[in-house]
Design a protein around this motif. Structure first.
Motif, PDB file in Angstrom:
ATOM      1  N   GLN A 191      -3.965  -2.054 -14.739  1.00 22.17           N
ATOM      2  CA  GLN A 191      -4.874  -2.307 -15.649  1.00 22.17           C
ATOM      3  C   GLN A 191      -5.198  -3.790 -15.304  1.00 22.17           C
ATOM      4  O   GLN A 191      -6.261  -4.224 -15.491  1.00 22.17           O
ATOM      5  N   ASP A 192      -4.158  -4.615 -15.043  1.00 19.06           N
ATOM      6  CA  ASP A 192      -4.373  -6.226 -15.069  1.00 19.06           C
ATOM      7  C   ASP A 192      -4.091  -6.573 -13.732  1.00 19.06           C
ATOM      8  O   ASP A 192      -4.140  -7.913 -13.545  1.00 19.06           O
ATOM      9  N   ALA A 193      -3.693  -6.020 -12.848  1.00 10.92           N
ATOM     10  CA  ALA A 193      -3.146  -6.498 -11.428  1.00 10.92           C
ATOM     11  C   ALA A 193      -3.716  -5.637 -10.180  1.00 10.92           C
ATOM     12  O   ALA A 193      -2.606  -5.342  -9.736  1.00 10.92           O
ATOM     13  N   GLY A 194      -4.539  -5.638 -10.205  1.00 13.93           N
ATOM     14  CA  GLY A 194      -5.240  -4.736  -9.049  1.00 13.93           C
ATOM     15  C   GLY A 194      -4.833  -5.143  -7.772  1.00 13.93           C
ATOM     16  O   GLY A 194      -4.511  -4.081  -6.939  1.00 13.93           O
ATOM     17  N   GLU A 195      -4.756  -6.466  -7.281  1.00  6.42           N
ATOM     18  CA  GLU A 195      -4.266  -6.762  -5.923  1.00  6.42           C
ATOM     19  C   GLU A 195      -2.947  -6.285  -5.879  1.00  6.42           C
ATOM     20  O   GLU A 195      -2.379  -5.711  -4.764  1.00  6.42           O
ATOM     21  N   SER A 196      -2.043  -6.530  -7.015  1.00  3.67           N
ATOM     22  CA  SER A 196      -0.598  -6.101  -6.788  1.00  3.67           C
ATOM     23  C   SER A 196      -0.239  -4.624  -6.968  1.00  3.67           C
ATOM     24  O   SER A 196       0.545  -4.093  -6.022  1.00  3.67           O
ATOM     25  N   ALA A 197      -1.370  -3.950  -7.687  1.00  2.00           N
ATOM     26  CA  ALA A 197      -1.100  -2.318  -7.264  1.00  2.00           C
ATOM     27  C   ALA A 197      -1.306  -2.139  -6.017  1.00  2.00           C
ATOM     28  O   ALA A 197      -0.927  -1.071  -5.277  1.00  2.00           O
ATOM     29  N   HIS A 198      -2.366  -2.687  -5.259  1.00  2.00           N
ATOM     30  CA  HIS A 198      -2.591  -2.265  -3.942  1.00  2.00           C
ATOM     31  C   HIS A 198      -1.647  -2.516  -2.999  1.00  2.00           C
ATOM     32  O   HIS A 198      -1.225  -1.773  -2.059  1.00  2.00           O
ATOM     33  N   VAL A 199      -0.708  -3.794  -3.265  1.00  6.53           N
ATOM     34  CA  VAL A 199       0.204  -4.038  -2.541  1.00  6.53           C
ATOM     35  C   VAL A 199       1.398  -3.131  -2.669  1.00  6.53           C
ATOM     36  O   VAL A 199       1.963  -2.563  -1.727  1.00  6.53           O
ATOM     37  N   PHE A 200       1.647  -2.718  -3.977  1.00 12.91           N
ATOM     38  CA  PHE A 200       2.669  -1.850  -4.290  1.00 12.91           C
ATOM     39  C   PHE A 200       2.486  -0.282  -3.458  1.00 12.91           C
ATOM     40  O   PHE A 200       3.365   0.026  -3.003  1.00 12.91           O
ATOM     41  N   ASN A 201       0.997   0.022  -3.577  1.00 16.57           N
ATOM     42  CA  ASN A 201       0.688   1.172  -2.922  1.00 16.57           C
ATOM     43  C   ASN A 201       0.872   1.083  -1.371  1.00 16.57           C
ATOM     44  O   ASN A 201       1.557   2.109  -0.749  1.00 16.57           O
ATOM     45  N   ARG A 202       0.649   0.169  -0.677  1.00 23.73           N
ATOM     46  CA  ARG A 202       0.716  -0.199   0.543  1.00 23.73           C
ATOM     47  C   ARG A 202       2.336  -0.386   1.039  1.00 23.73           C
ATOM     48  O   ARG A 202       2.826   0.458   2.017  1.00 23.73           O
ATOM     49  N   ALA A 203       2.962  -0.887   0.115  1.00 25.44           N
ATOM     50  CA  ALA A 203       4.463  -1.049   0.234  1.00 25.44           C
ATOM     51  C   ALA A 203       5.174   0.259   0.295  1.00 25.44           C
ATOM     52  O   ALA A 203       6.158   0.716   1.078  1.00 25.44           O
ATOM     53  N   MET A 204       5.066   1.173  -0.760  1.00 24.98           N
ATOM     54  CA  MET A 204       5.726   2.396  -1.035  1.00 24.98           C
ATOM     55  C   MET A 204       4.990   3.395   0.212  1.00 24.98           C
ATOM     56  O   MET A 204       5.851   4.306   0.718  1.00 24.98           O
ATOM     57  N   THR A 205       3.915   3.260   0.494  1.00 23.00           N
ATOM     58  CA  THR A 205       3.380   4.245   1.749  1.00 23.00           C
ATOM     59  C   THR A 205       4.346   3.820   2.905  1.00 23.00           C
ATOM     60  O   THR A 205       4.535   4.635   3.759  1.00 23.00           O
ATOM     61  N   THR A 206       4.157   2.556   3.134  1.00 20.83           N
ATOM     62  CA  THR A 206       4.911   2.012   4.285  1.00 20.83           C
ATOM     63  C   THR A 206       6.459   2.513   4.354  1.00 20.83           C
ATOM     64  O   THR A 206       7.083   3.154   5.505  1.00 20.83           O
ATOM     65  N   SER A 207       7.025   2.243   3.361  1.00 23.20           N
ATOM     66  CA  SER A 207       8.539   2.822   3.107  1.00 23.20           C
ATOM     67  C   SER A 207       8.776   4.341   3.600  1.00 23.20           C
ATOM     68  O   SER A 207       9.523   4.823   4.144  1.00 23.20           O
TER      69      SER A 207
END
Length: 366
Positions: free
Chosen positions: A167-183
């Motif tokens: 809801q409040d940290a769209g860029e961080s959510a994007h980084v989270f998704n990319r990190a989880m996908t990479t891992s």
């Protein structure tokens, strides 16, 4: 991004040699610091994390090619000031992230290459995820979390971790998704290589995210059918290989649901990877639902990081503390995970290392 490339007069042999140095030249043979200095270094640990983050966001590793480059040359590419960039690189060479040549230029190490976006084993987004802005707000409150035993995130940000993230940290959510996908993509290959599917005709990945592990297994075993189960918003972004029109779609069913509530299908093999980090009650419900759904003799493979796994303890214990801070969760020890499996009624067999930071527990349903 533009890359500082080898100049015509630089031989391939020299470029190859200098680009694969394993440690900074200027620090070769430096003795281990005494305890008083080591503690000072640890107390300044935030500087190291911030330096890795800055290098990742600036794209320094992507800018550095296969030949030594000066800070001034790199600064032109990454849009930075040369002198501060040199100070950043100098700090990183102390940790083996980049190396410095005798004439003051910088080259890659095996570690710095992992910050490149195009590296097959890239850890760029994982490095960013571990140093996102919200982390700098919760780490100073570790004392509070240790005293209370609960997450400090709701008190710090006024809402739960995932609500805040989306809801409040769209860029961080994007980084989270990319990190989880990479891992997930990287570990999926290791899991597919490890698991023996002899005699298995159906496999389910429980809480399997976007289905990278499942896709890798189905690609390796053409006669096996698969089920991917995760929350609705997660499976909606399933790996393209599993969705309608994908090469594996006719062998896959995608189930939207919460494994802590119910598992509505029966298969030969259930895989549970890196989802048993909630509170113990949620873990008990998830494992209990697997046992309730499975036929007698079904295999259950549980794959987790362990905080007492020696090769990766510095990483896993740090993640364990971060889980305490943001969601009140915890990484398992070998004994705690074995205890949860036994309580659920699973019969535990062999334990196999998957890679440097994951272990697979082979279990069967009585």
């Amino acid at each position: 991004m533009t890359t500082v490339s080898p100049t015509p007069e630089t031989s391939p042999e020299k470029a190859s040699l200098t680009s694969t140095l394993a440690a900074p030249h200027v620090h070769a043979g430096t003795p281990a610091p005494p305890p008083s200095m080591r503690l000072r270094e640890l107390a300044f640990g935030a500087a190291c994390a911030a330096a890795v983050r800055a290098a990742a966001r600036l794209g320094v590793a992507d800018a550095l090619g296969e030949t030594p480059a000066s800070a001034a040359e790199l600064a032109l590419v990454v849009d930075a000031e040369p002198v501060p960039l040199r100070r950043l690189l100098r700090a990183l060479t102390c940790y083996g992230v980049f190396a410095e040549t005798e004439d003051g230029k910088f080259v890659h190490t095996e570690t710095s290459r992992l910050l490149r976006e195009d590296d097959p084993q890239s850890l760029r987004y994982i490095s960013l995820w571990c140093t996102e802005p919200w982390t700098w707000d919760v780490w100073p409150r570790l004392e509070d979390a240790v005293r209370s035993g609960t997450s400090v995130f709701p008190e710090t940000f006024g809402k739960g971790f995932f609500d805040y993230l989306h809801q409040d940290a769209g860029e961080s959510a994007h980084v989270f998704n990319r990190a989880m996908t990479t891992s997930s993509v990287q570990s999926a290959r290791d899991v597919a290589e490890l698991l023996d599917l002899t005699g298995v005709s159906s496999v389910a990945d429980i809480g399997g995210g976007q289905g990278h592990v499942l896709a890798s297994l189905l690609e390796k075993h053409p006669s096996v059918r698969g089920t991917l189960m995760d929350l609705p918003g997660v499976v909606a972004r399933a790996d393209a290989r599993l969705r309608d029109g994908g090469p594996l779609a006719d062998r896959v069913r995608i189930v939207a649901g919460d494994c802590r509530e119910d598992i509505p299908f029966e298969v030969d093999l259930y895989i549970i990877k890196n989802i048993l980090e909630w509170d113990d009650e949620s873990t008990r419900r998830a494992l209990g639902n697997v046992v309730a759904a499975a036929r007698p003799g079904a295999r259950v493979v549980i794959i987790e990081n362990l905080v007492d796994d020696t090769p990766s303890m510095r990483f896993t214990t740090a993640m364990d503390l971060l889980l305490l801070l943001n969601v009140g969760g915890a990484k398992h020890t070998r004994e705690s995970l074995l205890a949860r499996m036994s309580e659920a009624g699973l019969q535990v067999g062999e334990i196999h290392p998957v890679n440097a930071y994951l272990h697979a527990f082979e279990c069967t349903v009585p």
